[in-house]
Design a protein around this motif. Structure first.
Motif, mmCIF file in Angstrom:
data_model
loop_
_atom_site.group_PDB
_atom_site.id
_atom_site.type_symbol
_atom_site.label_atom_id
_atom_site.label_comp_id
_atom_site.label_asym_id
_atom_site.label_seq_id
_atom_site.Cartn_x
_atom_site.Cartn_y
_atom_site.Cartn_z
ATOM 1 N N SER A 83 -10.273 -0.413 -7.031
ATOM 2 C CA SER A 83 -9.833 -0.742 -5.668
ATOM 3 C C SER A 83 -8.322 -0.879 -5.643
ATOM 4 N N ALA A 84 -7.775 -1.007 -4.440
ATOM 5 C CA ALA A 84 -6.326 -1.192 -4.292
ATOM 6 C C ALA A 84 -5.886 -2.494 -4.953
ATOM 7 N N GLU A 85 -6.712 -3.524 -4.829
ATOM 8 C CA GLU A 85 -6.395 -4.809 -5.453
ATOM 9 C C GLU A 85 -6.249 -4.659 -6.965
ATOM 10 N N GLN A 86 -7.165 -3.900 -7.576
ATOM 11 C CA GLN A 86 -7.102 -3.677 -9.018
ATOM 12 C C GLN A 86 -5.891 -2.820 -9.383
ATOM 13 N N LYS A 120 -3.053 -2.831 -7.949
ATOM 14 C CA LYS A 120 -1.873 -3.702 -7.908
ATOM 15 C C LYS A 120 -1.734 -4.505 -9.201
ATOM 16 N N LYS A 121 -2.873 -4.954 -9.746
ATOM 17 C CA LYS A 121 -2.845 -5.668 -11.034
ATOM 18 C C LYS A 121 -2.308 -4.752 -12.131
ATOM 19 N N ARG A 156 -16.818 -1.497 -7.656
ATOM 20 C CA ARG A 156 -16.116 -2.635 -7.061
ATOM 21 C C ARG A 156 -16.980 -3.883 -7.083
ATOM 22 N N GLY A 195 -4.583 0.723 0.977
ATOM 23 C CA GLY A 195 -4.394 -0.619 0.419
ATOM 24 C C GLY A 195 -3.093 -0.749 -0.345
ATOM 25 N N LEU A 196 -2.581 0.387 -0.848
ATOM 26 C CA LEU A 196 -1.319 0.391 -1.591
ATOM 27 C C LEU A 196 -0.134 0.783 -0.703
ATOM 28 N N ASN A 241 -7.857 -8.165 -15.824
ATOM 29 C CA ASN A 241 -8.002 -9.343 -14.968
ATOM 30 C C ASN A 241 -7.471 -10.619 -15.626
#
Length: 449
Positions: free
Chosen positions: A14-17, A19-20, A42, A93-94, A275
Motif C-alpha cells: 500500500s501507499a502507507e507501506q 512511505k515506510k 494489505r 496515496g504517494l 514495520n
C-alpha cells in the motif's frame, strides 16, 4: 559503502507501506540499489497482485480460445481494472504524477496474445518498480535488460553478472524489479515464487555490495516456528551453513537460491523488518567468531514422511549395496529426504505422499536388487533438525536432547548427527512433532535465559 536493498510484497502492499520503505532508504545513503516485489496482501483476506495477474491471464486465455464467451472477456477486463486500481491507489496515496495507462494497455494486448504466464506474473514487480523509481526520484531499469536465462530456462549467471555490473558501473542509484529476466528470444522468464530475493542477491554480487538487506514483515529468523512456540527468540547471527540446514527442513524467510550468489562473494545478508526498522534483524554470514546466545541456533522440521528399513547380514561388506537400493527409488521417481544407516541396516526417509502410490513397486524392486533379509515400512513420521554451531563446543548436547524428549514422553524413532556436528536430525511420530519441538526449545533456550 554499497547496500542492495530488497523489499518484499508485504512491505509494498500500500501507499502507507511505500512511505515506510521510502523513509528507510532515505535514512541511509548507502542504500543505493532497490529491488521491489509486487504488492502483497494489505489484510489477511486480501489477494496478492501476482495471484491476481495469474487469474487475469487465465481468463484472457479462456476469452481468447472461446470467441463467443463474453463472460470470460468481461472477467478478464474486470480483473485488469482491479489490478490497475491497486496501483492507482498507491500512486495517489504517494501524490505522484505518474500514469500507468500505457503500461496497462500493453499488458492487456499481450495477455490477449497469450504471451505467457511468466510475463503475466512478472508485471507485478515491473509496475511496482516504476512506482518506486518515481517515488524515490531515481532511475528505473527493466530487469529483462540485465537478468538473463538460457534456452532451457536456467539462470545464466555469467552473462547476467557482466550485464548488471556494466549497467550499474556509473549509476549511483537505481530500482531493478525482482523475480524476472529474459531468455535468448527476449521473452520474459521468471524465477520460482519468492524469486525477488534471488534478484537482490544477483545485483549485490555484481556490484560487490558490502551488505544485502532483505526487508520483510518479520525481524529476522526465529529460533523456532511461532505457530508452535509462542514468541520464540530471534536469531542474531546465523551462518550460511546453518541457514541451509534450517531452510532444508522448512524454515522459510528467504528464498534458498538467494544464498548462493552472495555467499561466493562473502557478502552478508541482513533480514530486516519494514514495520520495525529499528530492530537489527538477523545477520547471515559465511562464518563468525561471535558466540551464539544459545547452544542451538534454530529448530525446524517437517511432517508426513515414510521410512523404508532394509536389513541384510554383512551388508557393509557388499560393494554397491546402497547404490542398488537407491537406484530403485530413482527408477520410480522418488526423491530421498534422509538416509541413516548401520552395519547391517539402512533406512530411507521419503515423502509419504510421493511414496504411497509406488510403494509396492519399490518393495519389489528392492527385493530383486539386493534380496534383503528383512524389510519394514513405517508411516506418519516427522523429521526435526536441531542446528547450531554452538553444539560443537558443548559436551552433552545429545544427552540433554534425549533427556528432554524422554521427559516429554516423545519416542525417538531415529537420530543422526552429521560429521560437522552442526546439526542433529531426529525422527518422531507425527503426533509427537510439536511436543518434541517444545521440549527441545525449552531445554536449550528457556532454561538458558
Amino acid at each position: 559503502m554499497i547496500k542492495v536493498v530488497k523489499f518484499g510484497g508485504s512491505s509494498l502492499a500500500s501507499a502507507e507501506q511505500f512511505k515506510k520503505v521510502g523513509d528507510i532508504i532515505r535514512k541511509d545513503e548507502t542504500r543505493r540499489y532497490v529491488i521491489p516485489s509486487a504488492p502483497g496482501k494489505r489484510t489477511p483476506k486480501d489477494t496478492k497482485v501476482t495471484d491476481m495477474l495469474y487469474h487475469c491471464y487465465g481468463q484472457a486465455i479462456l476469452a481468447n480460445d472461446d470467441d463467443d464467451c463474453e463472460e470470460y472477456q468481461r472477467s478478464f477486463e474486470d480483473l485488469i481494472e482491479k489490478i490497475k486500481e491497486r496501483y492507482q491507489e498507491i500512486i495517489e496515496g504517494l501524490s505522484l504524477e505518474l500514469s500507468l495507462d500505457e503500461d496497462f494497455k500493453v499488458i492487456k494486448e499481450n495477455f490477449s496474445k497469450k504471451i505467457g504466464r511468466d510475463y503475466a506474473a512478472s508485471r507485478g514487480e515491473y509496475l511496482n518498480g516504476k512506482i518506486m523509481a518515481a517515488y524515490l526520484g531515481i532511475e528505473f531499469i527493466d530487469a529483462a535488460e540485465i537478468i538473463f536465462f538460457d534456452e532451457e530456462g536456467n539462470f545464466d549467471d555469467k552473462k547476467t553478472d557482466e550485464a548488471v555490473a556494466k549497467r550499474l558501473e556509473n549509476l549511483e542509484r537505481a530500482v531493478i524489479p525482482g523475480f524476472y529476466g529474459s531468455g535468448p528470444d527476449g521473452k520474459i522468464r521468471t524465477f520460482s515464487r519468492g524469486g525477488s530475493d534471488i534478484t537482490g542477491s544477483i545485483v549485490a554480487k555484481a556490484v560487490h555490495a558490502d551488505m544485502y538487506e532483505n526487508w520483510t514483515d518479520v525481524s529476522g529468523f526465529l529460533i523456532a516456528d511461532p505457530r508452535i512456540i509462542p514468541n520464540p527468540k530471534a536469531i542474531d547471527v546465523i551462518t550460511y551453513r546453518e541457514l541451509r540446514e534450517l531452510s532444508y527442513m522448512g524454515a522459510t524467510v528467504l528464498h534458498e537460491d538467494a544464498i548462493f550468489p552472495v555467499r561466493k562473494e562473502g557478502i552478508p545478508i541482513n533480514i530486516r523488518n519494514t514495520n520495525s526498522p529499528e530492530d537489527k534483524g538477523t545477520l547471515i554470514v559465511e562464518d563468525t567468531c561471535r558466540k551464539p546466545r544459545f547452544i542451538i541456533t534454530g529448530i525446524a522440521g517437517k511432517k508426513d514422511f515414510a521410512s523404508i528399513t532394509v536389513e541384510k547380514a554383512m551388508m557393509n561388506g557388499q560393494i554397491g549395496f546402497c547404490k542398488k537400493v537407491l537406484e530403485v527409488f530413482e527408477d520410480n521417481g522418488i526423491s530421498i529426504e534422509h538416509m541413516p544407516s548401520g552395519i547391517d541396516t539402512m533406512t530411507i526417509f521419503v515423502h509419504q505422499d510421493e511414496f504411497e502410490e509406488k510403494e509396492q513397486k519399490v518393495i519389489a524392486g528392492i527385493h530383486r536388487a539386493v534380496e534383503p533379509d528383512f524389510l519394514e515400512l513405517e508411516s506418519d513420521l516427522a523429521l526435526i533438525a536441531v542446528v547450531g554451531r554452538g553444539m560443537r563446543a558443548t559436551r552433552g548436547t545429545s544427552g540433554r536432547l534425549f533427556s528432554a524428549l524422554a521427559h516429554a514422553n516423545v519416542n525417538v524413532k531415529m537420530i543422526d548427527q552429521g560429521s560437522s556436528e552442526l546439526n542433529i536430525i531426529i525422527g518422531v511420530r507425527n503426533h509427537d512433532f510439536q511436543p518434541a519441538i517444545k521440549a527441545i526449545y525449552d531445554i536449550f533456550v528457556n532454561t538458558m535465559i
